[in-house]
Design an enzyme around this catalytic site. Structure first.
Site, short mmCIF file in Angstrom:
data_model
loop_
_atom_site.label_atom_id
_atom_site.label_comp_id
_atom_site.label_asym_id
_atom_site.label_seq_id
_atom_site.Cartn_x
_atom_site.Cartn_y
_atom_site.Cartn_z
N GLY A 287 0.80 -1.38 0.03
CA GLY A 287 0.10 0.13 0.10
C GLY A 287 0.71 1.31 0.30
N HIS B 129 -20.31 -49.00 -15.95
CA HIS B 129 -20.41 -47.77 -16.15
C HIS B 129 -20.58 -47.71 -17.63
CE1 HIS B 129 -19.49 -46.28 -12.28
NE2 HIS B 129 -18.72 -47.22 -11.97
N LYS C 233 -4.42 -13.34 -11.70
CA LYS C 233 -3.41 -12.91 -10.59
C LYS C 233 -2.98 -14.55 -10.29
CE LYS C 233 -0.31 -11.09 -8.31
NZ LYS C 233 0.11 -11.89 -7.19
N ASN D 68 0.47 -16.46 -10.30
CA ASN D 68 1.09 -17.06 -9.18
C ASN D 68 1.56 -18.39 -9.09
OD1 ASN D 68 0.79 -14.29 -8.17
ND2 ASN D 68 0.58 -15.02 -6.19
N GLY E 20 4.61 -7.77 -8.47
CA GLY E 20 5.99 -7.04 -8.67
C GLY E 20 6.60 -6.89 -7.43
N GLY E 21 6.01 -7.28 -6.38
CA GLY E 21 6.37 -7.28 -5.22
C GLY E 21 6.49 -5.62 -4.78
N GLU F 72 4.16 -18.56 -11.23
CA GLU F 72 5.46 -18.20 -10.39
C GLU F 72 5.80 -19.47 -9.56
OE1 GLU F 72 4.82 -14.56 -8.03
OE2 GLU F 72 4.98 -15.90 -6.34
N TYR F 73 5.12 -20.23 -8.88
CA TYR F 73 5.19 -21.27 -8.06
C TYR F 73 6.10 -22.32 -8.87
CZ TYR F 73 2.19 -20.58 -3.76
OH TYR F 73 1.83 -19.87 -2.60
C1 6PG Z 1 3.61 -10.94 -7.09
C2 6PG Z 1 3.63 -12.10 -5.97
C3 6PG Z 1 3.18 -11.87 -4.84
C4 6PG Z 1 2.86 -13.20 -3.83
C5 6PG Z 1 4.25 -13.66 -3.37
C6 6PG Z 1 4.26 -14.52 -2.13
O1 6PG Z 1 3.23 -11.24 -8.11
O2 6PG Z 1 3.95 -10.11 -6.70
O3 6PG Z 1 3.00 -13.33 -6.69
O4 6PG Z 1 1.81 -11.41 -5.02
O5 6PG Z 1 2.23 -12.57 -2.72
O6 6PG Z 1 4.96 -14.08 -4.35
O7 6PG Z 1 3.56 -15.60 -2.42
P1 6PG Z 1 3.25 -17.02 -1.55
O8 6PG Z 1 3.62 -16.62 -0.13
O9 6PG Z 1 2.04 -17.72 -1.74
O10 6PG Z 1 4.59 -17.70 -2.08
#
Ligand code: 6PG
Length: 466
Positions: free
Chosen positions: A15, A449, A184, A188, A131-132, A191-192
């Site tokens: 924020g 079935h 989003k 993520n 983007g953190g 991202e994982y």
């Molecule tokens: C982003 C990230 C962010 C997310 C962290 C942690 O796009 O900036 O995805 O939103 O909160 O990566 O996610 P986890 O705690 O689930 O690993």
């Protein structure tokens, strides 16, 4: 003092960074926070930007500081806190006002809240922000779900503060209600998967090729100058090169090997399964995080079952190709989940547009996304990336390396759940005729079935019922 164009409630890391980013772009922002004593230090640290920030302790004053129609961005923990804030703020709002949830919310909640607020003539927006802290401060990628009215209001603000890829702002109106939060969530999930793939390759280099973290950092830095270029590879190289000032050891060695997760990866997997899919690479990554947190069990199992691993002979070049193949497959699975949800919820998501707004600012930004955007723009057969010419050509080229790496890992006893899941999916999908005929026969045998016969209409049973 005039009225502020937008209000930000919640002055945590994200924020505060978004408020400063907006102030940097000459946007007047009213700010407030549940813990009122966070507000003054935030303003004090804002320096010259404080002139654009209007601090208010009470919700009433905060709302009164906003120009009409009001736009309020909540950057607070997702879940019950958001419902509590909506209950508190909606009586203070007027028809046409817009409430934005900028957290990582469950898109089902976003859909419910959008419907509830619509009943009050208010607009609820689910905004995925990626983007953190750095991204929020200097240019995030943003995925917006909400009404056209909301988009008209927030578009100039979000466009001003968004990351840019070759001048194009990384923000878009993706659809109504939960569309932005869902996109989003899948971001993520990818991202994982990407993080897990990198961690597995790190493990092979570390435990199978006996390289040190700084040596692996150098390999990743080199990869980051080629087709694997991405934010996650870049920061992993940086992380692996870092030394712990307390012990002099590589930082990665002093960190407990138990990964956290807040839920978005899991939601991607749950939704994929619910939609009749399996985003197996993402699933492997979510599962691997869960297993990682069972450290005591893993230690006991190592003592009981043995933890020795064999040598890995795959060269960095082969590992890079295996990484690329797995990344191609993980991203493709993510886009499949998006396509399935788009049909289910009537969102008309545009995959090319999503790829474009992921090219800068967000955590999964990677050169590959440019190729994916190009592929969707050129037209992807059946909407399936693995069938697009560029994708298929690369998969065929890199697959031998993925196969070699997974085989060597299996042979040597190295855990590579995401790489193996990627290979298994690839091998499943490239067979037009599989083994599910036997599953159907089993189902018919024990439960009557029935099954479809190749080339014959209708429902059939096996001779075991004659
Ligand atoms: C982003 C990230 C962010 C997310 C962290 C942690 O796009 O900036 O995805 O939103 O909160 O990566 O996610 P986890 O705690 O689930 O690993």
């Amino acid at each position: 003092m005039g009225k502020a164009r937008i209000g930000i409630y919640g002055l945590g890391t994200m924020g505060s960074a978004l408020a400063l980013n907006m102030a940097d772009h000459d946007i007047d922002v009213a700010v407030s926070n549940r813990e009122a004593d966070w507000i003054a230090p935030f303003i004090a640290e804002a320096g010259g930007l404080a002139a654009r920030l209007y601090p208010h302790e009470s919700l009433e004053d905060f709302v009164a500081a906003l120009a009409l129609p009001r736009t309020i961005l909540f950057m607070i923990p997702s879940g019950p806190p958001m419902d509590a804030m909506l209950a508190a703020i909606t009586p203070l709002l007027a028809p046409g006002d817009i409430v934005i949830d900028g957290g990582n919310a469950d898109f089902h909640d976003t859909r419910r809240r959008a419907a509830e607020l619509a009943g009050l003539d208010l607009h609820f927006v689910g905004l995925g922000v990626s983007g953190g802290e750095e991204g929020a401060r200097h240019g995030p990628s943003m995925m917006m779900g909400g009404s056209d009215h909301s988009w008209q209001q927030v578009r100039p603000i979000l466009t001003a503060i968004a990351a840019r890829h070759e001048g194009v702002p990384c923000v878009a109106h993706l659809g109504p209600d939960g569309a932005g939060h869902f996109v989003k969530t899948v971001h993520n999930g990818i991202e994982y998967a990407d993080m897990q793939i990198i961690a597995e390759i790190y493990g092979l280099l570390r435990n199978g090729a006996a390289l040190s973290p700084p040596e692996i950092a150098a390999i990743l830095a080199e990869w980051n100058a080629g087709p694997l270029r991405s934010f996650l590879v870049e920061i992993t190289a940086e992380v692996l090169a870092a030394t712990d000032p307390e012990t002099g050891h590589p930082v990665v060695d002093v960190i407990k090997d138990a990964a956290g997760q807040k839920g978005t990866g899991r939601w991607t997997v749950i939704e994929a399964l619910r939609l009749g899919q399996s985003a197996s690479v993402i699933e492997a990554a979510v599962g691997a995080r869960s297993w990682s947190s069972e450290k005591e069990l893993r230690q006991a199992a190592e003592a009981r079952l043995g933890g020795a691993v064999g040598a890995i002979t795959a060269t960095p070049e082969v590992l890079a190709e295996a990484f690329m193949a797995a990344r191609l497959l993980a991203y493709a699975q993510g886009f499949r989940v998006l396509a399935a949800a788009s049909v289910e919820y009537g969102w008309a998501l545009e995959p090319g547009l999503i790829a474009r707004i992921w090219r800068a600012g967000c955590i999964i930004r990677a050169d590959l996304l440019d190729d994916i955007a190009g592929a969707f723009d050129a037209g992807v057969p059946e909407g399936e990336l693995i069938l697009s010419p560029g994708y298929a050509e690369r998969l065929v080229r890199y697959l031998p390396s993925l196969r070699q790496v997974v085989a060597e890992a299996a042979h040597g006893g190295h855990p590579v759940p995401a790489l193996a899941a990627a290979l298994a999916w690839y091998d499943t999908m490239r067979h037009g005729h599989g083994t599910a005929g036997l599953i159907q026969a089993q189902r018919d045998r024990f439960g009557r079935h029935g099954f479809e016969r190749l080339g014959q209409a209708g429902r059939h049973h096996g001779p075991w019922w004659n």
